[in-house]
Design an enzyme around this catalytic site. Structure first.
Site, PDB file in Angstrom:
ATOM      1  N   LYS A 225      -7.089   6.049 -12.109  1.00  0.00           N
ATOM      2  CA  LYS A 225      -7.662   4.485 -12.254  1.00  0.00           C
ATOM      3  C   LYS A 225      -7.635   4.500 -11.008  1.00  0.00           C
ATOM      4  O   LYS A 225      -9.317   4.102 -11.219  1.00  0.00           O
ATOM      5  CB  LYS A 225      -6.261   4.305 -12.574  1.00  0.00           C
ATOM      6  CG  LYS A 225      -6.188   2.536 -12.339  1.00  0.00           C
ATOM      7  CD  LYS A 225      -5.417   1.635 -12.625  1.00  0.00           C
ATOM      8  CE  LYS A 225      -4.482   1.332 -11.646  1.00  0.00           C
ATOM      9  NZ  LYS A 225      -4.864   0.053 -10.978  1.00  0.00           N
ATOM     10  N   ASN A 226      -6.941   4.797 -10.060  1.00  0.00           N
ATOM     11  CA  ASN A 226      -7.733   4.228  -8.660  1.00  0.00           C
ATOM     12  C   ASN A 226      -9.423   4.428  -8.296  1.00  0.00           C
ATOM     13  O   ASN A 226      -9.403   4.059  -7.216  1.00  0.00           O
ATOM     14  CB  ASN A 226      -6.628   3.841  -7.569  1.00  0.00           C
ATOM     15  CG  ASN A 226      -5.391   2.648  -8.409  1.00  0.00           C
ATOM     16  OD1 ASN A 226      -6.218   1.886  -8.871  1.00  0.00           O
ATOM     17  ND2 ASN A 226      -4.530   2.732  -7.791  1.00  0.00           N
TER      18      ASN A 226
ATOM     19  N   CYS B 270      -1.927  -7.077  -9.584  1.00  0.00           N
ATOM     20  CA  CYS B 270      -0.772  -7.130 -10.159  1.00  0.00           C
ATOM     21  C   CYS B 270      -0.688  -8.255  -8.761  1.00  0.00           C
ATOM     22  O   CYS B 270      -1.382  -7.960  -7.390  1.00  0.00           O
ATOM     23  CB  CYS B 270      -0.021  -6.151  -9.341  1.00  0.00           C
ATOM     24  SG  CYS B 270      -0.036  -5.255 -11.672  1.00  0.00           S
TER      25      CYS B 270
ATOM     26  N   ARG C 219      -2.913 -10.720  -0.969  1.00  0.00           N
ATOM     27  CA  ARG C 219      -3.038  -9.935  -0.798  1.00  0.00           C
ATOM     28  C   ARG C 219      -4.763  -9.928  -0.113  1.00  0.00           C
ATOM     29  O   ARG C 219      -5.715 -10.025  -1.175  1.00  0.00           O
ATOM     30  CB  ARG C 219      -3.596  -8.910  -2.251  1.00  0.00           C
ATOM     31  CG  ARG C 219      -2.233  -8.578  -2.690  1.00  0.00           C
ATOM     32  CD  ARG C 219      -2.372  -7.966  -4.524  1.00  0.00           C
ATOM     33  NE  ARG C 219      -2.988  -6.662  -4.137  1.00  0.00           N
ATOM     34  CZ  ARG C 219      -2.676  -6.104  -4.986  1.00  0.00           C
ATOM     35  NH1 ARG C 219      -3.075  -6.247  -6.171  1.00  0.00           N
ATOM     36  NH2 ARG C 219      -3.825  -4.827  -5.156  1.00  0.00           N
ATOM     37  N   PRO C 220      -4.890  -9.848   1.196  1.00  0.00           N
ATOM     38  CA  PRO C 220      -5.945 -11.175   1.291  1.00  0.00           C
ATOM     39  C   PRO C 220      -7.141  -9.339   1.568  1.00  0.00           C
ATOM     40  O   PRO C 220      -6.376  -8.470   1.034  1.00  0.00           O
ATOM     41  CB  PRO C 220      -5.083 -10.455   3.034  1.00  0.00           C
ATOM     42  CG  PRO C 220      -3.799  -9.153   3.361  1.00  0.00           C
ATOM     43  CD  PRO C 220      -3.322  -9.884   1.945  1.00  0.00           C
ATOM     44  N   ILE C 221      -8.315  -9.528   1.806  1.00  0.00           N
ATOM     45  CA  ILE C 221      -9.045  -8.827   2.102  1.00  0.00           C
ATOM     46  C   ILE C 221      -9.891  -9.108   3.452  1.00  0.00           C
ATOM     47  O   ILE C 221     -10.534  -8.947   3.435  1.00  0.00           O
ATOM     48  CB  ILE C 221     -10.400  -8.581   0.867  1.00  0.00           C
ATOM     49  CG1 ILE C 221     -11.054 -10.212   0.498  1.00  0.00           C
ATOM     50  CG2 ILE C 221      -9.885  -7.667  -0.709  1.00  0.00           C
ATOM     51  CD1 ILE C 221     -11.838  -9.733  -0.190  1.00  0.00           C
TER      52      ILE C 221
ATOM     53  N   GLN D 278      -9.628  -6.790   5.954  1.00  0.00           N
ATOM     54  CA  GLN D 278     -10.483  -6.427   6.536  1.00  0.00           C
ATOM     55  C   GLN D 278     -11.621  -5.629   5.922  1.00  0.00           C
ATOM     56  O   GLN D 278     -12.939  -4.867   6.335  1.00  0.00           O
ATOM     57  CB  GLN D 278      -9.338  -5.139   6.691  1.00  0.00           C
ATOM     58  CG  GLN D 278      -8.178  -5.312   7.128  1.00  0.00           C
ATOM     59  CD  GLN D 278      -8.283  -5.535   8.704  1.00  0.00           C
ATOM     60  OE1 GLN D 278      -8.785  -5.162   8.899  1.00  0.00           O
ATOM     61  NE2 GLN D 278      -7.920  -6.816   9.280  1.00  0.00           N
TER      62      GLN D 278
ATOM     63  N   ARG E 234      -3.028  -1.578 -18.671  1.00  0.00           N
ATOM     64  CA  ARG E 234      -4.432  -1.265 -17.568  1.00  0.00           C
ATOM     65  C   ARG E 234      -4.482  -0.351 -16.924  1.00  0.00           C
ATOM     66  O   ARG E 234      -5.789   0.272 -16.465  1.00  0.00           O
ATOM     67  CB  ARG E 234      -4.411  -2.699 -16.557  1.00  0.00           C
ATOM     68  CG  ARG E 234      -4.798  -3.815 -17.001  1.00  0.00           C
ATOM     69  CD  ARG E 234      -4.406  -5.258 -15.816  1.00  0.00           C
ATOM     70  NE  ARG E 234      -4.852  -4.454 -14.313  1.00  0.00           N
ATOM     71  CZ  ARG E 234      -4.558  -4.136 -13.372  1.00  0.00           C
ATOM     72  NH1 ARG E 234      -3.239  -5.064 -12.676  1.00  0.00           N
ATOM     73  NH2 ARG E 234      -5.210  -4.074 -12.022  1.00  0.00           N
TER      74      ARG E 234
HETATM   75  N1  EPU Z   1      -4.303  -5.507   3.815  1.00  0.00           N
HETATM   76  C1  EPU Z   1      -4.745  -6.132   4.145  1.00  0.00           C
HETATM   77  N2  EPU Z   1      -6.083  -6.498   4.507  1.00  0.00           N
HETATM   78  C2  EPU Z   1      -6.942  -5.958   3.973  1.00  0.00           C
HETATM   79  C3  EPU Z   1      -5.893  -5.125   3.255  1.00  0.00           C
HETATM   80  C4  EPU Z   1      -5.194  -4.869   2.944  1.00  0.00           C
HETATM   81  O1  EPU Z   1      -3.839  -7.191   5.367  1.00  0.00           O
HETATM   82  O2  EPU Z   1      -8.081  -6.586   3.760  1.00  0.00           O
HETATM   83  C5  EPU Z   1      -2.724  -5.177   3.490  1.00  0.00           C
HETATM   84  C6  EPU Z   1      -2.450  -5.416   2.046  1.00  0.00           C
HETATM   85  O3  EPU Z   1      -1.975  -6.552   1.961  1.00  0.00           O
HETATM   86  C7  EPU Z   1      -1.057  -4.347   2.040  1.00  0.00           C
HETATM   87  C8  EPU Z   1      -1.740  -2.996   2.866  1.00  0.00           C
HETATM   88  O4  EPU Z   1      -3.185  -3.828   3.405  1.00  0.00           O
HETATM   89  O5  EPU Z   1       0.046  -3.997   2.695  1.00  0.00           O
HETATM   90  C9  EPU Z   1      -2.231  -2.300   1.709  1.00  0.00           C
HETATM   91  O6  EPU Z   1      -3.096  -2.837   0.941  1.00  0.00           O
HETATM   92  P1  EPU Z   1      -4.192  -2.091   0.849  1.00  0.00           P
HETATM   93  O7  EPU Z   1      -5.731  -2.358   0.857  1.00  0.00           O
HETATM   94  O8  EPU Z   1      -4.501  -0.266   0.563  1.00  0.00           O
HETATM   95  O9  EPU Z   1      -4.418  -1.619  -1.157  1.00  0.00           O
HETATM   96  P2  EPU Z   1      -5.501  -1.950  -2.722  1.00  0.00           P
HETATM   97  O10 EPU Z   1      -6.545  -1.446  -2.151  1.00  0.00           O
HETATM   98  O11 EPU Z   1      -5.552  -3.591  -2.329  1.00  0.00           O
HETATM   99  C10 EPU Z   1      -4.322  -0.407  -3.655  1.00  0.00           C
HETATM  100  C11 EPU Z   1      -4.793  -0.076  -4.803  1.00  0.00           C
HETATM  101  C12 EPU Z   1      -3.037  -0.224  -5.265  1.00  0.00           C
HETATM  102  C13 EPU Z   1      -1.887   0.280  -4.391  1.00  0.00           C
HETATM  103  C14 EPU Z   1      -2.359  -0.089  -2.451  1.00  0.00           C
HETATM  104  C15 EPU Z   1      -1.760   0.509  -2.025  1.00  0.00           C
HETATM  105  C16 EPU Z   1      -7.100   0.210  -5.986  1.00  0.00           C
HETATM  106  C17 EPU Z   1      -7.581  -0.846  -6.763  1.00  0.00           C
HETATM  107  N3  EPU Z   1      -5.443   0.135  -5.447  1.00  0.00           N
HETATM  108  O12 EPU Z   1      -4.328  -1.272  -3.485  1.00  0.00           O
HETATM  109  O13 EPU Z   1      -2.409   0.352  -6.192  1.00  0.00           O
HETATM  110  O14 EPU Z   1      -0.998  -0.170  -4.274  1.00  0.00           O
HETATM  111  O15 EPU Z   1      -3.897   0.636  -2.791  1.00  0.00           O
HETATM  112  O16 EPU Z   1      -1.474   2.031  -2.151  1.00  0.00           O
HETATM  113  O17 EPU Z   1      -6.910   0.909  -5.783  1.00  0.00           O
HETATM  114  C18 EPU Z   1      -1.548   0.248  -9.128  1.00  0.00           C
HETATM  115  O18 EPU Z   1      -2.569   1.043  -8.647  1.00  0.00           O
HETATM  116  O19 EPU Z   1      -0.614  -0.316  -9.417  1.00  0.00           O
HETATM  117  C19 EPU Z   1      -1.889   0.070  -7.031  1.00  0.00           C
HETATM  118  C20 EPU Z   1      -1.472  -1.425  -7.355  1.00  0.00           C
END
Ligand code: EPU
Length: 427
Positions: free
Chosen positions: A22-23, A117, A122-124, A126, A401
């Site tokens: 999925k991811n 979820c 869940r900030p972006i 970065q 999903r």
């Molecule tokens: N974070 C920041 N700033 C950012 C981005 C992330 O502080 O700009 C923090 C987040 O708040 C979190 C940590 O960094 O504490 C890790 O977040 P990451 O960005 O790695 O997560 P993501 O890319 O939003 C993906 C998967 C998630 C999985 C995480 C961690 C996708 C679409 N989602 O999320 O998958 O939990 O990596 O491995 O790839 C799932 O499949 O059920 C799922 C939630």
């Protein structure tokens, strides 16, 4: 609305074939926006998130055809829009990849903050830090009717050094997408190393990109003028595989999990062995044999190659029936224990304090619970398979999903699990 009804106590045996990741799929499909030509993507999982990201691309002007259930043909040659539809963007987390991909393609992107979820904040930041370093700016053009965050790089993106303050899967992929067609070289440091990051880099390289280092701490992207079409097959889903592996241990079963990359499963396999299960690795499959008793273990979630946060709920369900006390620490997400209340309705004895759950093993009894999120829902299914009596799981749209035909795959292994209409009045 539908729900799952599980009658527990069956020992699961047989073979299950794992779908595409999925991811990886939800990143590779928007990555096709960068390609000048036709991409054929194989091993695409038939899940809701893929349907949503495909329909967003179509609204942007892409032509997407399913050549068969798992193979899609993507032609983005007519894409010139840069505003992603809010109603769809808010349905999934991975819609943030549209920012990097559209910036790379149209040099402009208007994308609302993503949904997905709820694990606390869940900030972006970065992702945005990376785009800004590459030369994109928040647009103040009054002519633009904004529906989300609008980023524009009027003079094009220019390669640079980006140091990520947190190890982020999404930011790593998004900056990589934006940098693929940028002028010059981008070096991203402190990146995430998950298998799907390597998969997205491999996809882009197969289409003519020049990306090195994916899977290590530093990724180097030498910008190219354009990408050409091609064919690419997505890797198997590490988390779906792990979910079936846990189910084997949970039911004292014997399951051969096929179409996996055993290397990607190392932390999960090691933890399952600690619980007493036998794990045998083959070239592209893993067999898990449960013993019927589960030893308590301690777990701390970490970025890859550490233990995946996306396997945390499934393991907590398993440990809820262990012979003793386990401690599970969530170090990736601020708040990923919402599903624990549901597990406690089934008789689990769990205390959550901040990011740590203390789980005293006990018996589980079937009752009505809900999927609070995708992996929390998978945890409920594992609990239902172990519980005495009948468990009804509502809100399974979360499960759909990310899991393809989950109940059918479990049924083929001998589970008593059925999808029925949810006739609750408050739906
Ligand atoms: N974070 C920041 N700033 C950012 C981005 C992330 O502080 O700009 C923090 C987040 O708040 C979190 C940590 O960094 O504490 C890790 O977040 P990451 O960005 O790695 O997560 P993501 O890319 O939003 C993906 C998967 C998630 C999985 C995480 C961690 C996708 C679409 N989602 O999320 O998958 O939990 O990596 O491995 O790839 C799932 O499949 O059920 C799922 C939630």
């Amino acid at each position: 609305m539908e729900k799952l009804v599980v009658r527990g106590g069956k020992r699961l045996c047989g073979e299950v074939t794992i779908s595409g990741a999925k991811n990886a799929a939800v990143a590779i499909i928007p990555a096709a926006l960068l390609v000048d030509g036709i991409c054929i993507v194989e091993n695409v999982p038939a899940i809701k998130d893929v349907a949503v990201i495909c329909s967003i691309l179509e609204e942007l002007g892409a032509k997407i055809d399913f050549l068969d259930k798992y193979t899609i043909k993507i032609d983005c040659s007519n894409v010139n829009k840069y505003t992603a539809p809010y109603e769809k963007v808010r349905k999934m987390r991975a819609s943030y990849y549209l920012l990097g991909a559209l910036l790379g393609r149209v040099k402009k992107a208007d994308v609302a903050l993503p949904g997905g979820c709820n694990f606390g904040s869940r900030p972006i930041d970065q992702h945005l830090k990376g785009f800004k370093a590459l030369g994109a700016k928040v647009s103040d053009d009054p002519e633009i009717e904004k529906s989300g965050i609008v980023y524009a790089a009027t003079d094009g993106l220019v390669g640079t050094n980006v140091y990520l303050d947190v190890v982020s899967v999404g930011a790593t992929i998004n900056v990589m997408l934006a940098a693929t067609l940028a002028r010059g070289t981008t070096i991203i440091e402190n990146v995430a190393k998950e298998p799907h990051i390597v998969d997205v880099a491999n996809f882009l390289n197969a289409m003519g990109a020049n990306i090195k280092g994916a899977g290590t701490d530093v990724i180097r992207i030498h910008g190219v003028d354009k990408l050409h079409g091609g064919t690419y097959s997505i890797i198997p889903d590490q988390i779906e595989a792990g979910t079936f592996m846990v189910a084997a241990a949970a039911t004292g079963g014997d399951i051969l999990v096929k179409n996996v990359i055993p290397k990607h499963m190392e932390s999960v396999s090691a933890k399952l062995e600690e619980t007493g299960a036998t794990v045998k690795e083959f070239d592209d499959s893993i067999r898990v044999i449960g013993t019927g008793t589960i030893k308590p273990v301690n777990i701390k979630t970490l970025p890859y190659p550490g233990f995946p946060t996306d396997m945390q709920p499934q393991f907590v369900s398993l440990l809820a029936a262990a012979d003793g006390t386990s401690i599970v620490t969530e170090s990736v997400w601020e708040s990923r224990f919402q599903y624990v209340d549901e597990l406690m309705r089934m008789g689990a004895d769990i205390t959550v304090c901040n990011r740590t759950a203390t789980i005293k093993g006990t018996g589980l009894c079937g009752t009505q619970v809900r999927a609070t999120d995708l992996r929390g829902g998978a945890g409920m299914v594992i609990a239902g398979l172990m519980a005495d009596g009948e468990t009804t799981i509502t809100d399974i749209q979360y499960i759909d999903r990310g899991y393809e035909n989950m109940e059918e795959k479990f049924r083929n292994l001998g589970a008593d699990i059925n999808r029925v209409n949810d006739t609750r009045i408050d739906n």
